[in-house]
Design an enzyme around this catalytic site. Structure first.
Site, mmCIF file in Angstrom:
data_model
loop_
_atom_site.group_PDB
_atom_site.id
_atom_site.type_symbol
_atom_site.label_atom_id
_atom_site.label_comp_id
_atom_site.label_asym_id
_atom_site.label_seq_id
_atom_site.Cartn_x
_atom_site.Cartn_y
_atom_site.Cartn_z
ATOM 1 N N TYR A 88 1.129 -1.048 0.244
ATOM 2 C CA TYR A 88 -0.026 0.136 -0.399
ATOM 3 C C TYR A 88 1.111 1.504 -0.390
ATOM 4 C CZ TYR A 88 -3.823 2.988 1.463
ATOM 5 O OH TYR A 88 -4.789 4.010 1.598
ATOM 6 N N VAL B 143 -10.323 0.173 12.278
ATOM 7 C CA VAL B 143 -10.405 0.672 13.478
ATOM 8 C C VAL B 143 -12.785 1.044 14.475
ATOM 9 C CG1 VAL B 143 -9.523 2.806 14.414
ATOM 10 C CG2 VAL B 143 -9.433 1.018 15.852
HETATM 11 N N1 UDP Z 1 -6.312 -1.089 15.985
HETATM 12 C C1 UDP Z 1 -6.776 -1.493 16.950
HETATM 13 N N2 UDP Z 1 -7.643 -2.648 16.965
HETATM 14 C C2 UDP Z 1 -8.175 -2.907 16.016
HETATM 15 C C3 UDP Z 1 -7.972 -2.817 15.010
HETATM 16 C C4 UDP Z 1 -7.223 -1.540 14.722
HETATM 17 O O1 UDP Z 1 -6.591 -1.366 18.314
HETATM 18 O O2 UDP Z 1 -9.433 -4.099 16.114
HETATM 19 C C5 UDP Z 1 -5.889 -0.309 16.086
HETATM 20 C C6 UDP Z 1 -5.327 -0.624 14.584
HETATM 21 O O3 UDP Z 1 -3.612 -1.533 15.661
HETATM 22 C C7 UDP Z 1 -4.255 0.814 14.326
HETATM 23 C C8 UDP Z 1 -4.887 2.017 14.712
HETATM 24 O O4 UDP Z 1 -6.392 0.972 15.583
HETATM 25 O O5 UDP Z 1 -2.964 1.663 15.352
HETATM 26 C C9 UDP Z 1 -6.019 2.542 13.330
HETATM 27 O O6 UDP Z 1 -6.355 1.320 12.609
HETATM 28 P P1 UDP Z 1 -6.718 0.794 11.326
HETATM 29 O O7 UDP Z 1 -7.034 0.222 10.918
HETATM 30 O O8 UDP Z 1 -8.282 1.832 11.162
HETATM 31 O O9 UDP Z 1 -6.016 1.800 10.300
HETATM 32 P P2 UDP Z 1 -4.875 1.834 10.017
HETATM 33 O O10 UDP Z 1 -3.880 3.710 10.133
HETATM 34 O O11 UDP Z 1 -3.303 2.308 10.515
HETATM 35 O O12 UDP Z 1 -4.134 2.541 8.897
#
Ligand code: UDP
Length: 344
Positions: A165, A209
């Site tokens: 990505y 998230v």
């Molecule tokens: N995250 C979490 N639990 C979940 C999904 C995501 O703690 O069930 C955390 C993830 O580790 C990251 C943040 O939430 O630090 C944002 O994750 P997301 O998948 O939304 O997108 P990213 O910002 O990583 O691209």
């Protein structure tokens, strides 16, 4: 719900006139792409929505079929494609974006942001259209400078799990600049920071998230906080994001500009989880799980450039934005499944 959001966005775009303009939106059935189609149509633009429905959903655009000025083409922008309609603006928004998808669909993601970007740029060039590329804060990787300005060059792993990505978006940006420099194309790059809102998927590998936590909270099942939850993100409500993208696409004199579009209010994932439990009055507890590899520790945009060039800044606070997505996710038809969790 749909109309309220569209009117809000349009009310903040008084100087933008897209009446009769023909716009191609790749990824137009996705979360942000479908809102873009809604807003463009309401502004009386002629919209061609192109999507291969790999992660976008038919239900996001179901209400648009048959609407004057709307055409849907089911196709993959990574494949050669000839479109005859004349375009004034091409918005390349097609790509899977959820980190859980990176391990399952790395080649699709690489193609959408490189070959797909080149194909979309080629269409813009043929039609002498303006071009907008929706890039990402992920081009900064694990930033050493926070809040992160556009001049920061990034700290990215090409071979890590997010490489498909991060690096393909970086390559897509290089394609955009090449078309600007070599062909004089009027193209702009938006670096989008975490954005949430209605129509965002909460299911399985697609769930980012915010909708994941809300779905878990509504089901009173444990909220899966990765690591200790002290990693940060800065969340932008969809309406602010679409407004920023349109201002970047439609303001004159911005060829070759790269602009962060995001909210600069940084918070920890733990704070987000607690906010959501309180908002939903959920009985969910927190379940701490391992942090995915290369998950950035902090993310927050410097938005001085967006303020200066576009007169744009986010106006919708987290509580308001969360209440909108909550209202939407409470309608069970809008939800896919709480049951499927990545890796389980
Ligand atoms: N995250 C979490 N639990 C979940 C999904 C995501 O703690 O069930 C955390 C993830 O580790 C990251 C943040 O939430 O630090 C944002 O994750 P997301 O998948 O939304 O997108 P990213 O910002 O990583 O691209």
């Amino acid at each position: 719900m749909i109309d309220k959001n569209i009117e809000l966005i349009i009310s903040r775009l008084p100087g933008v006139d897209l009446r009769g303009q023909s716009v191609l939106v790749t990824g137009g059935a996705g979360f942000l792409g479908s809102w873009m189609c809604d807003v463009l149509l309401k502004m009386q633009a002629v919209v061609v929505c192109l999507d291969n429905l790999s992660s976008g959903l038919e239900r996001n655009i179901a209400h648009l079929h048959g609407r004057p000025g709307f055409t849907f083409i089911k196709a993959d922008i990574s494949e050669p494609l000839k479109l005859d309609a004349p375009f004034n603006l091409v918005m390349h928004m097609a790509s899977r974006a959820s980190p859980f998808e990176f391990s399952q669909y790395p080649l699709e993601i690489l193609k959408a942001n490189t070959i797909g970007a080149m194909n979309a740029l080629g269409i813009a060039r043929r039609h002498k259209a303006r071009f907008l590329f929706t890039s990402t804060s992920e081009t900064y990787g694990e930033p050493a400078v926070l809040p992160t300005p556009e001049t920061y060059r990034g700290n990215v792993s090409a071979t890590g799990p997010r490489g498909c990505y991060d690096e393909s978006k970086r390559c897509g940006e290089a394609f955009v600049m090449a078309f600007c420099n070599q062909y004089g194309l009027d193209a702009r790059i938006a670096r989008i920071f975490n954005t949430y809102g209605p129509r965002m998927r909460e299911d399985g590998i697609y769930g980012r998230v915010v909708p994941r936590f809300i779905s878990q909270a509504l089901a009173n099942v444990p909220i899966t906080v990765f690591s200790d939850g002290l990693q940060t993100r800065s969340f932008t409500y969809m309406a602010d994001q679409v407004e920023g993208l349109l201002k970047l696409a439609c303001t004159a004199g911005l060829a070759g500009k790269v602009v962060n579009i995001g909210n600069d209010k940084e918070l920890t994932i733990l704070e987000l989880a607690k906010n959501i439990i309180e908002l939903t009055k959920s009985k969910s507890e927190l379940a701490f799980e391992p942090l995915p590899i290369d998950d950035p520790a902090r993310r927050c945009p410097d938005i001085l450039l967006a303020k200066a060039l576009l007169g744009w800044q986010p106006t919708i606070g987290l509580d308001t934005g969360l209440s909108h997505i909550l209202e939407w996710l409470r309608v069970s038809d809008n939800r896919d499944a709480v049951k499927s969790q990545p890796g389980k």
